[in-house]
Motif scaffolding. Structure first.
Motif: not given
Length: 565
Positions: A261-262, A266-272, A274-280, A545-552
């Motif tokens: 949540l930090n 701001r992401a939850v790991p799933k299948d390698g 980082l995905t949206s917290v709000f869809t978890d 989504g772009k931020l999540l890709e960068w963080r992944t």
């Protein structure tokens, strides 16, 4: 969980209270043996044969503590946090009087963002800045060439390098250089996140089970029914930082982490990825539970607006039934001796982390830690002698400096080191005095070394019965440390502030917190889903989504580095 990022606090568990204080060290008097691996050689006498204050010998011309005065300015870049006057603290006063180290603290009077911006604009920077690791403002300073790299100092002043080892390389910037001195770095589990329970209220309600989320809900209802508005059933600390509410989130999934949540994730790991917290699904289930507690007034209704002082007042006076947060032990530890003065059977105790029925309670982690701790000290190019400041910080983070901060000057509560480099405690060791020293020094523990001080502080208390051990330390040993999760793999996930992803992060953070608060105040489970569905769409429109890709990509780089070590 992290701190305040005021984490200082936090592994700060280290602040001890009474009995054999947190310092836990086996003490008792003993020979004053010294460990050559952890303590520097010292000069023996001055020209007149009088024993000199201990200080390192410097045949190679390195800076020596106490050899000449050291004065510099320091600034804590945290909202509602200022360093106290240096000489108002026991360690600061001793260092000023005995070693000539004087630090002028720069205050921001609550306007920290504006203060640092003004200092940057006027090029009147503090010599040292203490804030979150990889803080965007500090990255701006680095890009402007205003931060000092530490690489040339690491071998000359080896405490940091010795105690962190190869992990130190993960803190290097993309240019390969090291600009930060971490606080509360560790090679062992650390942290204080979890649940504190008011013992008097608990006993008056018949000491019911408090293990599952169902147990917790039923208990909070009973508290409200019996005590009305005079007691807060569940105190969530600073909800705007997710604090205690983030702790509740972890109860709904094995391995669900507050770190997800930090702002730095701001992401939850799933299948390698980082995905949206709000869809978890786990997050959504937790939010529905939290919203129910909030609707039924089982959680502080001013949770998102209350100040630190308001929370402290409630905890100190025993007006909370259950208190959760990233470091509830700090406030509860201060309140414990005061409350038991009035009622020896009162005070607080900690419970094993709450879990959803059906989950493995040993896979629930209310808090997290990294090998690098929570925040860091940076030295700016405004410093006249940056090497001297680094050398001081390195001494401060070593055995002598840590013992000074926790137990006071050598000679009273401790004298010399045992074969493992831990302090030898004297027959005059005073638990109450040590507790007071730690509490007063806590605000200036800006380069804490958890790897060293945790075993040292427990050395004394290990020989005491559980009920006589320092309140904070005994629960660290039995509850908090065993239930914190190592999230070193998720460090350094903040993009450069001026990059496209960095600009996206700023926008995402602002909207994320608004959506989060709205979901807590939702009128029904369906309302929670509606708010999170719409919120996720809005975040994606900002570039989430772009931020999540960068963080992944950065996360995967971290995993590769860790596997290579």
């Amino acid at each position: 969980m992290k701190k305040k990022s005021r984490p200082m606090l936090l592994t700060l568990s280290a602040m001890l209270v009474l009995t054999a204080a947190l310092t836990g060290c086996s003490g008792k008097s003993g020979t004053s043996g010294t460990s050559p691996e952890t303590t520097p050689k010292t000069a023996q006498t001055d020209n007149g044969g009088t024993p000199k204050a201990e200080q390192p010998v410097n045949p190679d011309g390195t800076w020596v503590l106490g050899e000449k005065p050291l004065e510099f300015t320091a600034y804590a870049h945290y909202e509602n946090t200022n360093f106290p006057a240096w000489e108002s603290t026991p360690a600061g006063k001793w260092l000023s009087e005995n070693k000539g180290v004087k630090i002028s603290m720069i205050a921001a009077a609550g306007a920290h963002t504006q203060k640092l911006s003004a200092l940057m604009a006027s090029d009147q920077l503090p010599d040292m800045i203490w804030t979150d690791r990889n803080h965007p403002d500090l990255e701006r300073l680095r890009e402007a060439g205003k931060l000092v790299a530490f690489d040339d100092y690491l071998d000359k002043y080896p405490n940091l390098k010795t105690w962190m080892g190869d992990n130190l390389n993960m803190l290097r910037h993309d240019d390969g250089k090291l600009y930060m001195f971490p606080n509360w770095y560790t090679s062992r589990p650390a942290g204080n996140a979890g649940y504190v329970v008011n013992k008097k209220i608990y006993d008056e309600l018949g000491a019911p089970p408090l293990e599952t989320t169902d147990d917790l809900y039923n208990y909070l209802v009973k508290v409200k029914e019996k005590y009305g508005s005079s007691v807060i059933p569940f105190e969530s600390h600073r909800a705007k930082d997710m604090q205690g509410l983030g702790v509740l989130y972890t109860a709904f999934g094995e391995g669900a982490l507050y770190t997800y949540l930090n702002s730095s994730m701001r992401a939850v790991p799933k299948d390698g990825k980082l995905t949206s917290v709000f869809t978890d699904p786990v997050f959504r289930e937790a939010q529905k539970y939290i919203a129910k507690l909030y609707r039924e007034k089982l959680i502080s209704q001013d949770a998102f607006t209350q100040t630190e002082d308001q929370v402290l007042e409630k905890v100190m006076t025993g007006r909370v039934a259950v208190f959760a947060g990233s470091s509830p032990t700090t406030m509860a530890g201060d309140a414990q001796p005061e409350l038991i003065k009035e009622d020896p059977d009162g005070g607080y105790f900690m419970i094993w982390p709450i879990h959803k029925p059906g989950l493995d309670k040993n896979k629930i982690y209310p808090g997290t830690y990294t090998s690098f701790g929570w925040n860091a000290a940076y030295i700016t190019t405004a410093a006249k002698d940056p090497e001297a400041i680094f050398a001081f910080l390195d001494w401060y983070t070593g055995p002598e400096g840590m013992n000074l901060q926790f137990f006071g000057p050598e000679g009273d509560n401790w004298k010399g080191f045992d074969e493992e480099g831990k302090p030898n405690f004297t027959a005059d060791y005073d638990p109450a005095e040590v507790a007071d020293i730690q509490t007063k020094n806590e605000p200036i523990m800006f380069v804490g070394n958890t790897s060293y001080i945790d075993p040292a502080k427990y050395k004394y208390m290990a020989e005491l019965p559980f009920e006589e051990q320092d309140w904070r330390t005994k629960y660290q040993q039995t509850i908090t440390w065993p239930t914190q999760y190592n999230v070193t793999e998720f460090v350094n996930l903040n993009p450069p502030p001026e990059s496209e992803e960095g600009i996206i992060q700023t926008s995402v953070d602002e909207l994320f917190l608004e959506i989060y608060a709205n979901s807590v105040m939702a009128k029904s489970d369906e309302d929670v889903d509606r708010i999170l569905d719409q919120g996720n769409e809005d975040l994606m429109a900002l570039g989430y989504g772009k931020l999540l890709e960068w963080r992944t990509a950065r996360w995967q780089e971290n995993l590769k580095k860790m596997n290579q070590e």
